[in-house]
Structures are given as structure tokens and as C-alpha cells.
Design a protein around this motif. Structure first.
Motif, PDB file in Angstrom:
ATOM      1  N   ILE A  23       0.861  -1.185   0.000  1.00 48.26           N
ATOM      2  CA  ILE A  23       0.000   0.000   0.000  1.00 48.26           C
ATOM      3  C   ILE A  23       0.895   1.233   0.000  1.00 48.26           C
ATOM      4  CG2 ILE A  23      -1.809   1.255   1.229  1.00 48.26           C
ATOM      5  CD1 ILE A  23      -2.618  -1.467   2.470  1.00 48.26           C
ATOM      6  N   LEU A  24       0.802   2.007  -1.058  1.00 46.01           N
ATOM      7  CA  LEU A  24       1.695   3.155  -1.215  1.00 46.01           C
ATOM      8  C   LEU A  24       1.095   4.453  -0.690  1.00 46.01           C
ATOM      9  CD1 LEU A  24       3.094   2.463  -4.810  1.00 46.01           C
ATOM     10  CD2 LEU A  24       3.993   1.711  -2.584  1.00 46.01           C
ATOM     11  N   ASP A  25      -0.244   4.511  -0.576  1.00 46.67           N
ATOM     12  CA  ASP A  25      -0.866   5.763  -0.159  1.00 46.67           C
ATOM     13  C   ASP A  25      -2.235   5.475   0.437  1.00 46.67           C
ATOM     14  OD1 ASP A  25      -1.193   8.451   0.236  1.00 46.67           O
ATOM     15  OD2 ASP A  25      -1.534   8.959  -1.872  1.00 46.67           O
ATOM     16  N   VAL A  26      -2.662   6.332   1.358  1.00 46.07           N
ATOM     17  CA  VAL A  26      -4.009   6.300   1.931  1.00 46.07           C
ATOM     18  C   VAL A  26      -4.538   7.728   1.880  1.00 46.07           C
ATOM     19  CG1 VAL A  26      -5.428   5.772   3.940  1.00 46.07           C
ATOM     20  CG2 VAL A  26      -3.390   4.403   3.488  1.00 46.07           C
ATOM     21  N   GLN A  27      -5.713   7.907   1.284  1.00 48.80           N
ATOM     22  CA  GLN A  27      -6.246   9.248   1.102  1.00 48.80           C
ATOM     23  C   GLN A  27      -7.708   9.327   1.523  1.00 48.80           C
ATOM     24  OE1 GLN A  27      -4.840  12.079  -0.104  1.00 48.80           O
ATOM     25  NE2 GLN A  27      -2.811  11.220  -0.591  1.00 48.80           N
TER      26      GLN A  27
END
Length: 212
Positions: free
Chosen positions: A179-183
Motif C-alpha cells: 500500500i503506497l498511499d491512503v487518502q
């Protein structure tokens, strides 16, 4: 009645009682051309066509969708997972970025766990959020993939829950799970992100009441 949809290489195999049951978000174009006569085309041929991309969808009309689904499911190893569609106090929606797609947090149901426990655990592990509560069940989704370790063909059933975040902690993407990003995404922008997501995820949003 909601159809049963199995996603194979991002192409839907749809089992339903009538064409009007199919949501626009699943198949917006003419449905008639994707109708399959099971007496003339066997299930494995349909599955192969979806895997190879020689058709964009297959629709099977049946008054006994459960029996048809079971006939398909027995061709795969079944696994189950659970995950969540999370909103905060502003009704922003949490999305994660993994493997080049925008997704929702989810994970495998471990022995002894129930779907709700799994969904809450996976949300915490994949996003770093603790203060999350389940509001309601949304839907089930089904998709086929190949296990990278065993090379088995897997049919995964995922239980999806609507969740509410009430804390103040910051998100922390689980890098070891790619998982590279959480937005947090404003509802008005959801449709733009779902263009770069999966059919299963678009269906979860549809079942949760979003119009995208």
C-alpha cells in the motif's frame, strides 16, 4: 433482485433473473449482446472467453441464481475476505492505493474470526486507523485470481461493511502489503478515483448508495 457477479480478469460473469437487475455501473452498454444460452455454450467456455478477453461480459438468466453460482464455484478454490468502506465526520471516503489501483482496505478471514472482526482488523493494519466502528453490512463481491504461490485458481468472496471513523489519528499505509498511499476523498471526487479502481470496488460503492 441484485445479480450475482463474478469478476474474471476485470470482466463480469453476471447471473441474474432479468436484464433490468444489472446496474449501470456494471454494464452500461447493450446487455442483449452478452446474453449466453447455457444450452449452447458451457460454463468453462464462458470462463475461458472472459479470461482471454474474447468477450467483455457474459450474462446468464436464471430463476435459480444460487444453483448456477455453485456450479461455477466448484471449479475454484474458495477463499473469503472482509473489508470496509470508511467515512469520517465530513463524509470523506478512505481509499488506499495498491498495485496501481485505488482500492478499499480488506484482508483474508483467519480461522476463528468472523467477517466483522476481520474487516476491523484489516482496516487497522492497512490504514493505521483505530477508532473505526461498523455501521452496517453493504454487500458481497466475488472475483477470480491466480494464487501467486500455489498457482491455484481462487474464487474470493469478500464481505463489505460500511464503517465510521471517529478518531483523530493520521493514516499510515501498510507498506509491507504494497500500500503506497491512503487518502481521504471528498464524495464529489469519488467517481474520478473509481475510474482507476476495480469492478468489485465500483459495485461496493453502488451498493452503499453512491451514484458513481
Amino acid at each position: 433482485m441484485e445479480p450475482l457477479i463474478i469478476w474474471i480478469q476485470e470482466r463480469p460473469l453476471i447471473i441474474c433473473e432479468q436484464l433490468q437487475d444489472i446496474p449501470e455501473c456494471i454494464l452500461p452498454s447493450s446487455r442483449q449482446e452478452y446474453l449466453v444460452d447455457i444450452d449452447k455454450l458451457d460454463l468453462q467456455t464462458m470462463i475461458n472467453q472472459l479470461q482471454q478477453g474474447t468477450t467483455e461480459a457474459c450474462i446468464m438468466l436464471s430463476n435459480d441464481t444460487s444453483t448456477v453460482f455453485q456450479d461455477i464455484a466448484k471449479r475454484y478454490v474458495m477463499r473469503e475476505a472482509a473489508g470496509g468502506l470508511i467515512t469520517d465526520a465530513q463524509q470523506d471516503v478512505l481509499l488506499i492505493f495498491r498495485w496501481g489501483k485505488w482500492d478499499l482496505p480488506k484482508g483474508k478471514i483467519e480461522p476463528g474470526d468472523d467477517p466483522k472482526q476481520t474487516a476491523l482488523r484489516e482496516v487497522h493494519e492497512e490504514t493505521g486507523l483505530y477508532h473505526v466502528a461498523i455501521e452496517r453490512f453493504i454487500c458481497h463481491t466475488y472475483h477470480v485470481y491466480t494464487d501467486r504461490h500455489t498457482n491455484e485458481q481462487i474464487l474470493k468472496k469478500t464481505h463489505w461493511f460500511k464503517m465510521q471513523f471517529t478518531g483523530t489519528e493520521l493514516t499510515v499505509p501498510q507498506i509491507e502489503e504494497d500500500i503506497l498511499d491512503v487518502q481521504w476523498i471528498k464524495p464529489v471526487h469519488i467517481e474520478k478515483y473509481l475510474r482507476y479502481s476495480y469492478g468489485t470496488i465500483r459495485y461496493v460503492f453502488y451498493c452503499a448508495g453512491y451514484t458513481t
